[in-house]
Design a protein around this motif. Structure first.
Motif, PDB file in Angstrom:
ATOM      1  N   CYS A  51      -6.856   0.125   2.630  1.00 57.07           N
ATOM      2  CA  CYS A  51      -5.817   0.875   1.920  1.00 57.07           C
ATOM      3  C   CYS A  51      -6.519   1.643   0.808  1.00 57.07           C
ATOM      4  O   CYS A  51      -6.698   1.120  -0.292  1.00 57.07           O
ATOM      5  CB  CYS A  51      -4.769  -0.079   1.350  1.00 57.07           C
ATOM      6  SG  CYS A  51      -3.580   0.720   0.261  1.00 57.07           S
TER       7      CYS A  51
ATOM      8  N   ARG B 277       2.082   5.638   6.352  1.00 59.35           N
ATOM      9  CA  ARG B 277       2.714   5.452   5.051  1.00 59.35           C
ATOM     10  C   ARG B 277       4.213   5.223   5.232  1.00 59.35           C
ATOM     11  O   ARG B 277       4.857   5.903   6.029  1.00 59.35           O
ATOM     12  CB  ARG B 277       2.476   6.692   4.197  1.00 59.35           C
ATOM     13  CG  ARG B 277       3.044   6.579   2.836  1.00 59.35           C
ATOM     14  CD  ARG B 277       2.751   7.812   2.044  1.00 59.35           C
ATOM     15  NE  ARG B 277       3.242   7.615   0.687  1.00 59.35           N
ATOM     16  CZ  ARG B 277       3.361   8.575  -0.177  1.00 59.35           C
ATOM     17  NH1 ARG B 277       3.015   9.797   0.139  1.00 59.35           N
ATOM     18  NH2 ARG B 277       3.818   8.320  -1.369  1.00 59.35           N
TER      19      ARG B 277
ATOM     20  N   CYS C 152       0.852  -1.187   0.000  1.00 55.41           N
ATOM     21  CA  CYS C 152       0.000   0.000   0.000  1.00 55.41           C
ATOM     22  C   CYS C 152       0.889   1.238   0.000  1.00 55.41           C
ATOM     23  O   CYS C 152       1.812   1.348   0.802  1.00 55.41           O
ATOM     24  CB  CYS C 152      -0.925   0.000   1.215  1.00 55.41           C
ATOM     25  SG  CYS C 152      -2.105   1.356   1.194  1.00 55.41           S
ATOM     26  N   GLU C 153       0.604   2.176  -0.892  1.00 52.91           N
ATOM     27  CA  GLU C 153       1.408   3.387  -1.021  1.00 52.91           C
ATOM     28  C   GLU C 153       0.902   4.520  -0.139  1.00 52.91           C
ATOM     29  O   GLU C 153       1.339   5.650  -0.270  1.00 52.91           O
ATOM     30  CB  GLU C 153       1.428   3.836  -2.488  1.00 52.91           C
ATOM     31  CG  GLU C 153       2.039   2.820  -3.424  1.00 52.91           C
ATOM     32  CD  GLU C 153       3.492   2.527  -3.112  1.00 52.91           C
ATOM     33  OE1 GLU C 153       4.225   3.452  -2.738  1.00 52.91           O
ATOM     34  OE2 GLU C 153       3.891   1.352  -3.228  1.00 52.91           O
ATOM     35  N   GLN C 154      -0.054   4.228   0.743  1.00 54.97           N
ATOM     36  CA  GLN C 154      -0.589   5.241   1.647  1.00 54.97           C
ATOM     37  C   GLN C 154      -0.808   4.624   3.019  1.00 54.97           C
ATOM     38  O   GLN C 154      -0.505   3.458   3.227  1.00 54.97           O
ATOM     39  CB  GLN C 154      -1.898   5.801   1.092  1.00 54.97           C
ATOM     40  CG  GLN C 154      -2.945   4.742   0.806  1.00 54.97           C
ATOM     41  CD  GLN C 154      -4.089   5.290  -0.004  1.00 54.97           C
ATOM     42  OE1 GLN C 154      -4.191   6.478  -0.209  1.00 54.97           O
ATOM     43  NE2 GLN C 154      -4.955   4.430  -0.479  1.00 54.97           N
ATOM     44  N   SER C 155      -1.325   5.398   3.958  1.00 48.80           N
ATOM     45  CA  SER C 155      -1.579   4.880   5.298  1.00 48.80           C
ATOM     46  C   SER C 155      -2.665   3.818   5.250  1.00 48.80           C
ATOM     47  O   SER C 155      -3.610   3.908   4.468  1.00 48.80           O
ATOM     48  CB  SER C 155      -2.013   6.012   6.231  1.00 48.80           C
ATOM     49  OG  SER C 155      -0.959   6.912   6.419  1.00 48.80           O
TER      50      SER C 155
END
Length: 169
Positions: free
Chosen positions: A98, A73, A55-58
């Motif tokens: 996500c 993140r 996942c490229e985010q929190s």
């Protein structure tokens, strides 16, 4: 009569080609969003590790057995304590979010009667789309395929050229 032989030879060749077409292999692929809870069985009040990759985010993690947690993140894990009042033998759902993707993992509380056996969740998804590519080129498979095609074509040629007893003129 000649048309039947040619058609038969063409069908035999097409079948040989179709039977020797390489199947796409599923390679280990770590891409995509994956979530895990370690350990999957824990006593009430004990800690668990929440792991989310890809996942490229929190990532937000929610469950009825602990407070909502955010894995920031750039990180892949978080540690939480299971509520002391969790029911022994119960199976709780832990949901990882996500963005628009989500995944659920089961967390079993130790003690009490064992939970019913549920089918295991697949660890990895299907990796499709490698069919026809040259990645993982195997010379043995190529040679065997070429030999099968050559044999099928030779047989088709031989059968189409073979004369029956009534064709002697």
């Amino acid at each position: 009569m000649r048309a039947i032989r040619v058609t038969s030879a063409a069908l035999l060749s097409a079948t040989a080609l179709a039977m020797t077409a390489p199947a796409a292999r599923a390679h280990d692929d770590d891409s995509g969003f994956w979530a895990r809870v370690l350990p999957t069985t824990v006593a009430a009040g004990d800690p668990v590790i929440l792991r989310a990759t890809g996942c490229e985010q929190s990532v937000t993690v929610a469950s009825a057995v602990f407070d909502t947690v955010t894995i920031r993140r750039g990180r892949t894990t978080a540690r939480v304590m299971v509520d002391r009042d969790a029911r022994p033998g119960a199976v709780y759902e832990v949901s990882f979010y996500c963005g628009t993707f989500w995944q659920s993992v089961d967390l079993t509380i130790a003690g009490g009667r064992p939970a019913p056996v549920r089918p295991a969740h697949p660890r990895k998804g299907v990796h499709a789309g490698d069919g026809g590519s040259l990645a993982g080129l195997n010379l043995k498979e190529l040679g065997l395929g070429a030999a099968l095609i050559t044999g099928a074509l030779g047989t088709a040629y031989h059968l189409s050229r073979r004369r029956t007893e009534g064709d002697d003129a």
